[in-house]
Design a protein around this motif. Structure first.
Motif, PDB file in Angstrom:
ATOM      1  N   ARG A 106       0.846  -1.197   0.000  1.00  0.00           N
ATOM      2  CA  ARG A 106       0.000   0.000   0.000  1.00  0.00           C
ATOM      3  C   ARG A 106       0.880   1.246   0.000  1.00  0.00           C
ATOM      4  O   ARG A 106       1.784   1.389   0.847  1.00  0.00           O
ATOM      5  N   SER A 129       2.791   0.314   3.867  1.00  0.00           N
ATOM      6  CA  SER A 129       2.658  -0.989   4.518  1.00  0.00           C
ATOM      7  C   SER A 129       2.721  -2.103   3.487  1.00  0.00           C
ATOM      8  O   SER A 129       2.396  -1.909   2.311  1.00  0.00           O
ATOM      9  N   HIS A 131       1.553  -6.243   2.970  1.00  0.00           N
ATOM     10  CA  HIS A 131       0.554  -7.173   3.500  1.00  0.00           C
ATOM     11  C   HIS A 131       0.662  -8.549   2.853  1.00  0.00           C
ATOM     12  O   HIS A 131       0.967  -8.650   1.653  1.00  0.00           O
ATOM     13  N   ALA A 168      -1.221  -5.644   8.058  1.00  0.00           N
ATOM     14  CA  ALA A 168       0.115  -5.215   7.667  1.00  0.00           C
ATOM     15  C   ALA A 168       1.189  -6.019   8.402  1.00  0.00           C
ATOM     16  O   ALA A 168       1.019  -6.381   9.570  1.00  0.00           O
ATOM     17  N   TRP A 172       8.307  -4.661   8.236  1.00  0.00           N
ATOM     18  CA  TRP A 172       8.560  -5.466   7.038  1.00  0.00           C
ATOM     19  C   TRP A 172       9.885  -5.133   6.360  1.00  0.00           C
ATOM     20  O   TRP A 172      10.489  -6.002   5.712  1.00  0.00           O
TER      21      TRP A 172
END
Length: 259
Positions: A106, A129, A131, A168, A172
């Motif tokens: 995103r 984010s 996912h 999320a 990451w």
């Protein structure tokens, strides 16, 4: 292919999407002659529909998938629908659905057209984010003997359907996104598995490619859009009554049921 034919194809594809229908084949006069024309038609389809573009899909980052999809480069398309996991679809209302395990990115800031290429670092910084996800691809053309050439599919958003995403992934940017194995199971049976390292190198690689393609063609991407970065597990054809789970291990899972 003149502008009138491009608009005619766009209207046809918009009607098929709006009605949730497929058709067999396509008149030769409506098949775009090249990718550039096909992508222009894809933009016209979005205009005809008048729906918000909630994201983008990317496919065929590497040779194996390019061969399967009859292309010599990655491909992309606009996405008009997204859902959070878990979710359910009525199979009969879908157009040849194909569930694909993919990371969904995103955007937190715009990536507009510009003169110089975007670097991977710039694109990564623009991601708000990442996912675990599943792209439910669909196609407005029936997969039969009359199935049209690739440019017709690109005009149809490269077979875009719905993005399904999970929560999320925390931190990451410091996690082993590339190396984490993801699996696709249906009704409790393991069907496929793969990694971003093997399929994409890393989700930021296809995302950077797309940012530069859309910059070069004067389109760009916007904050809030979700980008499905490419399948890690190939393509499967679900049947009514099946439940599919895309499992990313510690990064979470996504669940889709075909009613």
């Amino acid at each position: 292919m003149d502008t009138a034919a491009q608009r005619e194809l766009a209207r046809l594809l918009a009607v098929l999407r709006r009605d949730g229908r497929q058709q067999s084949g396509l008149a030769a006069t409506l098949v775009p002659p090249d990718k550039a024309t096909a992508y222009r038609v894809g933009g016209l389809v979005a205009e005809e529909l008048g729906w918000p573009v909630v994201g983008w899909k990317i496919a065929a980052m590497k040779d194996e998938m390019q061969k399967a999809l009859r292309t010599d480069s990655p491909i992309y398309g606009r996405v008009f629908f997204s859902r959070e996991t878990p979710t359910s679809f009525v199979h009969a209302r879908l157009a040849s659905p194909i569930p694909e395990v993919e990371y969904q990115a995103r955007l937190g800031s715009n990536l507009p057209p510009r003169d110089r290429p975007y670097t991977r670092e710039e694109v990564t910084d623009a991601v708000a984010s990442l996912h675990p996800g599943l792209e439910l691809a669909e196609c407005r053309f029936i997969h039969d003997a009359a199935f049209p050439p690739l440019p017709a599919i690109l005009a149809d958003g490269a077979g875009s359907g719905t993005i399904v995403y999970g929560p999320a992934i925390a931190d990451w940017k410091t996690r082993d996104i590339a190396g984490q194995e993801a699996t696709l199971s249906s009704n409790g049976r393991l069907r496929r598995k793969g990694t971003a390292a093997a399929a994409l190198d890393h989700p930021m690689a296809p995302l950077t490619w797309l940012a530069n393609e859309l910059s070069r063609t004067g389109v760009g991407m916007k904050a809030g859009q979700m980008i499905s970065t490419g399948t890690l597990t190939g393509m499967l054809t679900p049947r009514p009554g099946e439940e599919y789970i895309a499992d990313f291990g510690p990064f979470g899972a996504v669940r889709v049921t075909f009613a």
